[in-house]
Design a protein around this motif. Structure first.
Motif, mmCIF file in Angstrom:
data_model
loop_
_atom_site.group_PDB
_atom_site.id
_atom_site.type_symbol
_atom_site.label_atom_id
_atom_site.label_comp_id
_atom_site.label_asym_id
_atom_site.label_seq_id
_atom_site.Cartn_x
_atom_site.Cartn_y
_atom_site.Cartn_z
ATOM 1 N N VAL A 44 0.841 -1.189 0.000
ATOM 2 C CA VAL A 44 0.000 0.000 0.000
ATOM 3 C C VAL A 44 0.880 1.243 0.000
ATOM 4 C CG1 VAL A 44 -1.890 -1.146 1.210
ATOM 5 C CG2 VAL A 44 -0.137 0.049 2.516
ATOM 6 N N ARG A 45 0.281 2.338 -0.468
ATOM 7 C CA ARG A 45 0.913 3.651 -0.311
ATOM 8 C C ARG A 45 0.269 4.305 0.896
ATOM 9 N NH1 ARG A 45 -0.097 8.810 -2.570
ATOM 10 N NH2 ARG A 45 -1.730 7.916 -3.890
ATOM 11 N N GLY A 46 1.075 4.578 1.899
ATOM 12 C CA GLY A 46 0.518 5.043 3.156
ATOM 13 C C GLY A 46 1.101 6.364 3.610
ATOM 14 N N LEU A 47 0.591 6.838 4.735
ATOM 15 C CA LEU A 47 1.032 8.088 5.335
ATOM 16 C C LEU A 47 0.995 7.915 6.851
ATOM 17 C CD1 LEU A 47 1.739 11.139 5.179
ATOM 18 C CD2 LEU A 47 -0.730 11.590 5.215
ATOM 19 N N ARG A 48 2.099 8.246 7.501
ATOM 20 C CA ARG A 48 2.174 8.156 8.962
ATOM 21 C C ARG A 48 1.989 9.545 9.567
ATOM 22 N NH1 ARG A 48 3.834 3.293 10.600
ATOM 23 N NH2 ARG A 48 4.806 1.927 9.068
ATOM 24 N N VAL A 49 1.150 9.607 10.583
ATOM 25 C CA VAL A 49 0.877 10.875 11.259
ATOM 26 C C VAL A 49 0.892 10.647 12.760
ATOM 27 C CG1 VAL A 49 -0.500 11.776 9.348
ATOM 28 C CG2 VAL A 49 -1.628 10.526 11.202
ATOM 29 N N ALA A 50 1.019 11.730 13.493
ATOM 30 C CA ALA A 50 0.977 11.688 14.956
ATOM 31 C C ALA A 50 0.184 12.883 15.452
ATOM 32 C CB ALA A 50 2.382 11.693 15.542
ATOM 33 N N GLY A 51 -0.471 12.703 16.579
ATOM 34 C CA GLY A 51 -1.268 13.795 17.123
ATOM 35 C C GLY A 51 -1.834 13.433 18.480
ATOM 36 N N LEU A 52 -2.877 14.140 18.874
ATOM 37 C CA LEU A 52 -3.512 13.950 20.175
ATOM 38 C C LEU A 52 -4.932 13.423 19.992
ATOM 39 C CD1 LEU A 52 -2.424 17.235 22.008
ATOM 40 C CD2 LEU A 52 -1.344 14.985 22.123
ATOM 41 N N LEU A 53 -5.344 12.566 20.913
ATOM 42 C CA LEU A 53 -6.703 12.043 20.901
ATOM 43 C C LEU A 53 -7.642 13.051 21.551
ATOM 44 C CD1 LEU A 53 -6.029 8.326 21.895
ATOM 45 C CD2 LEU A 53 -6.635 9.202 19.638
ATOM 46 N N ALA A 54 -8.775 13.280 20.922
ATOM 47 C CA ALA A 54 -9.740 14.260 21.421
ATOM 48 C C ALA A 54 -11.145 13.777 21.104
ATOM 49 C CB ALA A 54 -9.499 15.631 20.789
ATOM 50 N N VAL A 212 -0.872 17.636 8.616
ATOM 51 C CA VAL A 212 -0.054 17.143 7.515
ATOM 52 C C VAL A 212 0.234 18.296 6.578
ATOM 53 C CG1 VAL A 212 -1.006 14.814 7.684
ATOM 54 C CG2 VAL A 212 -2.080 16.470 6.157
ATOM 55 N N THR A 213 1.237 18.095 5.720
ATOM 56 C CA THR A 213 1.555 19.148 4.747
ATOM 57 C C THR A 213 0.436 19.265 3.722
ATOM 58 O OG1 THR A 213 2.705 17.642 3.246
ATOM 59 C CG2 THR A 213 4.000 18.627 5.042
ATOM 60 N N GLN A 214 0.424 20.368 3.008
ATOM 61 C CA GLN A 214 -0.598 20.572 1.982
ATOM 62 C C GLN A 214 -0.493 19.515 0.890
ATOM 63 O OE1 GLN A 214 -1.127 24.743 0.738
ATOM 64 N NE2 GLN A 214 0.195 25.350 2.445
ATOM 65 N N GLN A 215 0.718 19.113 0.558
ATOM 66 C CA GLN A 215 0.897 18.082 -0.458
ATOM 67 C C GLN A 215 0.343 16.743 0.025
ATOM 68 O OE1 GLN A 215 4.949 17.573 -1.665
ATOM 69 N NE2 GLN A 215 4.491 15.992 -3.185
ATOM 70 N N GLU A 216 0.592 16.408 1.279
ATOM 71 C CA GLU A 216 0.064 15.158 1.829
ATOM 72 C C GLU A 216 -1.456 15.212 1.945
ATOM 73 O OE1 GLU A 216 3.864 13.890 4.661
ATOM 74 O OE2 GLU A 216 2.279 15.189 5.420
ATOM 75 N N ALA A 217 -1.983 16.373 2.327
ATOM 76 C CA ALA A 217 -3.431 16.512 2.494
ATOM 77 C C ALA A 217 -4.174 16.298 1.187
ATOM 78 C CB ALA A 217 -3.763 17.886 3.062
ATOM 79 N N ALA A 218 -3.530 16.573 0.056
ATOM 80 C CA ALA A 218 -4.191 16.404 -1.232
ATOM 81 C C ALA A 218 -4.537 14.948 -1.502
ATOM 82 C CB ALA A 218 -3.300 16.949 -2.348
ATOM 83 N N ALA A 219 -3.823 14.004 -0.866
ATOM 84 C CA ALA A 219 -4.078 12.580 -1.081
ATOM 85 C C ALA A 219 -4.974 11.965 -0.018
ATOM 86 C CB ALA A 219 -2.756 11.820 -1.128
ATOM 87 N N VAL A 220 -5.338 12.743 0.987
ATOM 88 C CA VAL A 220 -6.164 12.234 2.084
ATOM 89 C C VAL A 220 -7.629 12.516 1.791
ATOM 90 C CG1 VAL A 220 -6.593 12.306 4.562
ATOM 91 C CG2 VAL A 220 -4.264 12.575 3.700
ATOM 92 N N ASN A 254 0.136 24.044 7.631
ATOM 93 C CA ASN A 254 -0.287 22.656 7.448
ATOM 94 C C ASN A 254 -1.801 22.541 7.501
ATOM 95 O OD1 ASN A 254 2.370 21.713 7.218
ATOM 96 N ND2 ASN A 254 2.580 21.530 9.433
ATOM 97 N N VAL A 255 -2.286 21.329 7.255
ATOM 98 C CA VAL A 255 -3.724 21.076 7.176
ATOM 99 C C VAL A 255 -4.110 20.073 8.263
ATOM 100 C CG1 VAL A 255 -5.611 20.237 5.728
ATOM 101 C CG2 VAL A 255 -3.719 21.521 4.705
ATOM 102 N N LEU A 256 -5.189 20.351 8.964
ATOM 103 C CA LEU A 256 -5.679 19.457 10.010
ATOM 104 C C LEU A 256 -6.498 18.327 9.397
ATOM 105 C CD1 LEU A 256 -6.305 18.759 13.024
ATOM 106 C CD2 LEU A 256 -8.318 20.238 12.812
ATOM 107 N N LEU A 278 -2.176 5.780 7.641
ATOM 108 C CA LEU A 278 -3.280 5.896 6.693
ATOM 109 C C LEU A 278 -2.957 5.102 5.433
ATOM 110 C CD1 LEU A 278 -3.455 8.535 8.519
ATOM 111 C CD2 LEU A 278 -4.641 9.564 6.598
ATOM 112 N N VAL A 279 -3.925 4.405 4.927
ATOM 113 C CA VAL A 279 -3.794 3.703 3.653
ATOM 114 C C VAL A 279 -4.361 4.607 2.571
ATOM 115 C CG1 VAL A 279 -4.425 1.666 2.329
ATOM 116 C CG2 VAL A 279 -3.956 1.458 4.771
ATOM 117 N N LEU A 280 -3.461 5.195 1.767
ATOM 118 C CA LEU A 280 -3.878 6.119 0.726
ATOM 119 C C LEU A 280 -4.247 5.415 -0.573
ATOM 120 C CD1 LEU A 280 -1.200 8.916 1.258
ATOM 121 C CD2 LEU A 280 -3.457 8.702 2.314
#
Length: 357
Positions: A44-54, A212-220, A254-256, A278-280
């Motif tokens: 798969v083409r994926g994306l790794r992210v990190a953040g806080l649970l809310a 994530v960056t704007q470029q990464e957000a385009a694939a999400v 960046n983009v949330l 994420l599985v893109l």
């Protein structure tokens, strides 16, 4: 010593020396390795992210009573789980109760006055029909009845407001969740919404908020699969992309993105740091091996040590993705073939080995 005895002694000594240096005894033991079979995988083409649970939007609220007063009851503490509709706190209801009693009394008086006005108007109508009372008196009694009816309606509305006022003295949980903050202690005065008495947050589901960056957000895209891992918790949680912000954060550029995960048992904690994959896009079938099977190559690539006929052979592979100790690879391997996962790091190609069971 005779020449015959000397020859025999020499031959005997030679035989003993040959026995001590036999090839079987002189050969070193084979390196010991552990192997596992190659498993099927998915590239798969994926994306790794990190953040806080809310909590999701609208599922975290601050509660304050809509009437001022002394906080006479606080039934919960931080960390307590609550159910929708449960009374959590209450302002002293004495003033609101007194207003309610006055409104009830006013309604009774207005209702009695309306009944009396109705009876008087009815008698006047009868007398007016028989010519005993003037038509003007009948009109005045009808006006008095209308005024009494309006007074009764105002009293009924005032009673409803007073009942709501009593209800405003208590704070109820708007949904199932957990108390995450207490701003006012029992016995203290409450006036307005600042500070709030308490905060309630929903815990199922929870969202991972990551940038994530704007470029990464385009694939999400919403609905894409995501896998969550949290330090201290075993295993991974399956979820999906809930939303991608249409705006760019002005400070970071960046983009949330928000990833949503079910949490029926409450194992995920609000505010915890977590990571997600994420599985893109799916790139087709591949093979899966433990990360410990990957070996460095001289050209900077990676390989695995495949076992065959008691010997290992290094096979070059390309790592598509790696997560939770499992690497998805592509290369000249087949599902079920044994690869070395322990003891193969320094083995030369075509080395004989002993497999540990």
């Amino acid at each position: 010593m005779s020449p015959r005895l000397a020859l025999l002694a020499c031959l005997f000594a030679s035989g003993v020396g040959c026995q001590r240096t036999s090839p079987e005894e002189a050969a070193p033991p084979l390196p010991r390795v552990r192997v596992v079979p190659v498993a099927p995988g998915q590239a798969v083409r994926g994306l790794r992210v990190a953040g806080l649970l809310a909590a999701p939007p609208g599922r975290e609220v601050r509660l304050s009573p809509r009437v001022p007063g002394r906080l006479s009851l606080l039934r919960v503490a931080e960390g307590d789980r609550v159910r929708a509709g449960e009374v959590l706190a209450q302002v002293d209801p004495l003033d609101a109760t007194a207003e309610l009693q006055q409104a009830e009394a006013a309604l009774r008086e207005a209702s009695s006055a309306l009944d009396a006005a109705k009876e008087k108007r009815a008698r006047t109508d009868v007398l007016a029909e028989h010519g005993v009372a003037a038509r003007q008196d009948a009109e005045q009694d009808r006006s008095a009845e209308a005024a009494a009816r309006a007074t009764e309606a105002r009293a009924r509305s005032a009673l409803e407001l007073a009942r709501r006022g009593v209800g405003r003295t208590s704070l109820q949980a708007p949904f199932d969740g957990v108390v995450t903050a207490i701003g006012v202690r029992q016995g203290e005065m409450v006036e307005g919404a600042n500070p709030p008495v308490l905060q309630v947050s929903a815990t199922d589901p929870l969202e991972l908020r990551a940038y994530v960056t704007q470029q990464e957000a385009a694939a999400v895209q919403p609905g894409q699969r995501a896998t969550l891992t949290v330090v201290g918790l075993d295993g991974a949680r399956e979820g999906e992309v809930a939303a991608v912000s249409p705006a760019v954060d002005p400070q970071s550029g960046n983009v949330l993105i928000r990833l949503r995960f079910a949490n029926p048992r409450g194992e995920l904690r609000l505010g915890a740091t977590a990571k997600a994959h994420l599985v893109l896009a799916s790139l087709g079938s591949a093979l899966a091996v433990p990360s410990s099977a990957l070996l460095p190559r001289e050209d900077g690539g990676l390989a695995v040590a495949r076992l065959g006929d008691g010997r290992v052979h290094r096979v070059p592979v390309q790592v598509v993705s790696e997560d939770e100790g499992v690497a998805v690879v592509q290369g000249p391997l087949a599902v079920g073939e044994p690869v070395v996962v322990e003891g193969g790091y320094s083995l030369p190609d075509d080395a004989g080995v002993e497999v540990l069971r």
